[in-house]
Design a protein around this motif. Structure first.
Motif, mmCIF file in Angstrom:
data_model
loop_
_atom_site.group_PDB
_atom_site.id
_atom_site.type_symbol
_atom_site.label_atom_id
_atom_site.label_comp_id
_atom_site.label_asym_id
_atom_site.label_seq_id
_atom_site.Cartn_x
_atom_site.Cartn_y
_atom_site.Cartn_z
ATOM 1 N N VAL A 1 12.257 20.450 -9.328
ATOM 2 C CA VAL A 1 11.370 19.351 -9.739
ATOM 3 C C VAL A 1 10.425 18.922 -8.624
ATOM 4 N N ASN A 2 10.791 19.243 -7.395
ATOM 5 C CA ASN A 2 9.952 18.815 -6.272
ATOM 6 C C ASN A 2 9.056 19.933 -5.760
ATOM 7 N N ARG A 3 8.557 20.751 -6.676
ATOM 8 C CA ARG A 3 7.707 21.869 -6.228
ATOM 9 C C ARG A 3 6.395 21.373 -5.625
ATOM 10 N N TRP A 4 6.010 20.132 -5.981
ATOM 11 C CA TRP A 4 4.813 19.531 -5.386
ATOM 12 C C TRP A 4 4.900 19.473 -3.858
ATOM 13 N N MET A 5 6.138 19.516 -3.354
ATOM 14 C CA MET A 5 6.372 19.438 -1.907
ATOM 15 C C MET A 5 5.598 20.515 -1.134
ATOM 16 N N SER B 1 3.380 9.520 1.863
ATOM 17 C CA SER B 1 4.753 9.989 2.101
ATOM 18 C C SER B 1 5.517 9.927 0.793
ATOM 19 N N CYS B 2 6.612 10.652 0.732
ATOM 20 C CA CYS B 2 7.496 10.520 -0.439
ATOM 21 C C CYS B 2 8.917 10.892 -0.040
ATOM 22 N N TRP B 3 9.834 10.030 -0.395
ATOM 23 C CA TRP B 3 11.260 10.332 -0.229
ATOM 24 C C TRP B 3 11.640 11.458 -1.179
ATOM 25 N N ILE B 4 12.504 12.329 -0.738
ATOM 26 C CA ILE B 4 13.019 13.391 -1.611
ATOM 27 C C ILE B 4 14.545 13.416 -1.471
ATOM 28 N N GLY B 5 15.190 12.971 -2.533
ATOM 29 C CA GLY B 5 16.658 12.944 -2.507
ATOM 30 C C GLY B 5 17.248 14.078 -3.324
ATOM 31 N N TRP B 6 16.380 14.708 -4.132
ATOM 32 C CA TRP B 6 16.848 15.763 -5.031
ATOM 33 C C TRP B 6 16.689 17.108 -4.321
ATOM 34 N N PHE B 7 17.729 17.488 -3.576
ATOM 35 C CA PHE B 7 17.690 18.769 -2.859
ATOM 36 C C PHE B 7 19.120 19.261 -2.698
ATOM 37 N N HIS C 1 5.808 -2.533 -11.509
ATOM 38 C CA HIS C 1 6.928 -1.711 -11.982
ATOM 39 C C HIS C 1 8.240 -2.125 -11.324
ATOM 40 N N ARG C 2 8.290 -3.329 -10.830
ATOM 41 C CA ARG C 2 9.505 -3.792 -10.152
ATOM 42 C C ARG C 2 10.112 -4.953 -10.922
ATOM 43 N N ARG C 3 11.434 -5.108 -10.738
ATOM 44 C CA ARG C 3 12.094 -6.279 -11.304
ATOM 45 C C ARG C 3 11.500 -7.538 -10.686
ATOM 46 N N ARG D 1 0.816 -1.220 0.000
ATOM 47 C CA ARG D 1 0.000 0.000 0.000
ATOM 48 C C ARG D 1 0.851 1.271 0.000
ATOM 49 N N ARG D 2 2.089 1.175 0.487
ATOM 50 C CA ARG D 2 2.948 2.357 0.449
ATOM 51 C C ARG D 2 3.242 2.753 -0.994
ATOM 52 N N ARG D 3 3.174 3.980 -1.278
ATOM 53 C CA ARG D 3 3.558 4.490 -2.593
ATOM 54 C C ARG D 3 4.010 5.918 -2.410
ATOM 55 N N SER D 4 4.678 6.484 -3.396
ATOM 56 C CA SER D 4 5.083 7.880 -3.290
ATOM 57 C C SER D 4 3.879 8.763 -3.541
ATOM 58 N N VAL D 5 3.550 9.585 -2.566
ATOM 59 C CA VAL D 5 2.416 10.510 -2.699
ATOM 60 C C VAL D 5 2.981 11.915 -2.902
ATOM 61 N N ARG D 6 2.579 12.550 -3.988
ATOM 62 C CA ARG D 6 3.131 13.865 -4.330
ATOM 63 C C ARG D 6 2.058 14.934 -4.406
ATOM 64 N N ARG D 7 0.886 14.636 -3.844
ATOM 65 C CA ARG D 7 -0.216 15.614 -3.785
ATOM 66 C C ARG D 7 -0.948 15.395 -2.473
HETATM 67 C C1 LIG Z 1 16.392 7.822 -1.809
HETATM 68 C C2 LIG Z 1 15.186 8.248 -2.636
HETATM 69 C C3 LIG Z 1 15.153 9.503 -3.197
HETATM 70 C C4 LIG Z 1 14.012 9.920 -3.908
HETATM 71 N N1 LIG Z 1 13.954 11.212 -4.382
HETATM 72 C C5 LIG Z 1 12.815 11.650 -4.968
HETATM 73 C C6 LIG Z 1 12.698 13.019 -5.341
HETATM 74 O O1 LIG Z 1 13.595 13.849 -5.165
HETATM 75 N N2 LIG Z 1 11.527 13.410 -5.922
HETATM 76 C C7 LIG Z 1 10.476 12.548 -6.128
HETATM 77 O O2 LIG Z 1 9.438 12.992 -6.626
HETATM 78 N N3 LIG Z 1 10.575 11.227 -5.779
HETATM 79 C C8 LIG Z 1 11.714 10.770 -5.196
HETATM 80 N N4 LIG Z 1 11.800 9.455 -4.794
HETATM 81 C C9 LIG Z 1 10.658 8.534 -4.989
HETATM 82 C C10 LIG Z 1 10.922 7.497 -6.091
HETATM 83 O O3 LIG Z 1 10.825 8.127 -7.342
HETATM 84 C C11 LIG Z 1 9.895 6.358 -5.939
HETATM 85 O O4 LIG Z 1 10.088 5.720 -4.695
HETATM 86 C C12 LIG Z 1 10.013 5.304 -7.046
HETATM 87 O O5 LIG Z 1 9.707 5.870 -8.300
HETATM 88 C C13 LIG Z 1 9.057 4.115 -6.811
HETATM 89 O O6 LIG Z 1 7.715 4.563 -6.718
HETATM 90 P P1 LIG Z 1 6.829 4.302 -5.416
HETATM 91 O O7 LIG Z 1 7.557 4.947 -4.235
HETATM 92 O O8 LIG Z 1 5.501 4.955 -5.674
HETATM 93 O O9 LIG Z 1 6.720 2.827 -5.200
HETATM 94 C C14 LIG Z 1 12.925 9.020 -4.107
HETATM 95 C C15 LIG Z 1 12.992 7.740 -3.545
HETATM 96 C C16 LIG Z 1 14.098 7.359 -2.802
HETATM 97 C C17 LIG Z 1 14.116 5.984 -2.161
#
Ligand SMILES: Cc1cc2nc3c(=O)[nH]c(=O)nc-3n(C[C@H](O)[C@H](O)[C@H](O)COP(=O)(O)O)c2cc1C
Length: 202
Positions: free
Chosen positions: A72-76, A127-133, A174-176, A12-18
């Protein structure tokens, strides 16, 4: 049964950007921090240091802390919370771990961060990870001391309308497959005997 519940949470976890504008309750923030606190770490050093940003204007400014010209992460900006995951890398044992080729505090932060994301999912939060900062810009904005490394940001909040967390995200599509990422005995050795379904094959 426990493993099914865990797998369901993972799916159920996924990246939420809104996000919805609804604030996250304090009790939930404390549970999120508890999930971080209980993570394992190399030699139990617990290098995590976390800044919880809940001020809308500060989050907007964080969204500008991007490598030049690449916001790119203005959705934040829509998130009511951003967890800034930092590491104190100066413990002697961590340096020793570095000498043997493993950057343990990076691993520690990764584990704690995923605890955070899974707890968020369990609480009905996206939640969403953000590494691009830009580490430099975030450091300046939040007054993070020089000796502390900023490893990642994680946005958290109630998902915007239309984003459902109560069913699997479909991420397995979308995974290996398991056979593409794991082998028995040696690198690219024999395939493991896994069912078609768990190997992710269509
Ligand atoms: C270390 C890390 C950095 C990430 N950085 C970004 C980011 O800067 N911007 C963004 O929109 N998503 C970011 N993501 C999210 C990934 O794009 C996302 O986890 C991946 O596409 C798989 O999708 P899912 O999380 O919905 O399963 C990051 C994920 C990880 C683990």
């Amino acid at each position: 049964m426990q493993s099914e519940a865990l797998l369901d949470l993972i799916k159920r976890r996924r990246s939420v950007r809104r996000y919805d504008s609804r604030p996250v309750e304090n009790e939930k923030i404390l549970l999120l921090l508890e999930a971080i606190r209980l993570a394992p770490s190399s030699c139990n050093i617990q290098p995590w240091r976390v800044v919880v940003v809940d001020d809308g204007e500060m989050i907007r400014r964080l969204s500008y802390c991007a490598p030049i010209g690449t916001r790119v992460n203005r959705w934040m900006e829509t998130a009511p919370l951003v967890f800034v995951l930092c590491a104190d890398p100066h413990a002697v044992l961590h340096r020793a771990a570095g000498w043997v080729g493993s950057d343990c505090h990076d691993l520690d932060i990764g584990i704690a961060g995923e605890h955070l994301c899974l707890m968020a999912t369990a609480l009905g939060l996206g939640s969403c990870w953000i590494g691009w900062f830009s580490q430099r810009d975030v450091r300046k904005l939040l007054a993070v001391p020089r000796n502390i490394e900023i490893k990642a940001l994680v946005s958290v909040g109630y998902p915007a309308a239309g984003i459902e967390l109560d069913k699997p995200s479909g991420s397995e599509n979308h995974r290996r497959s398991v056979n593409e990422l794991a082998w028995r005995g040696r690198f690219q050795g024999a395939a493991l005997a896994v069912s078609q379904e768990s190997a992710g094959e269509q």
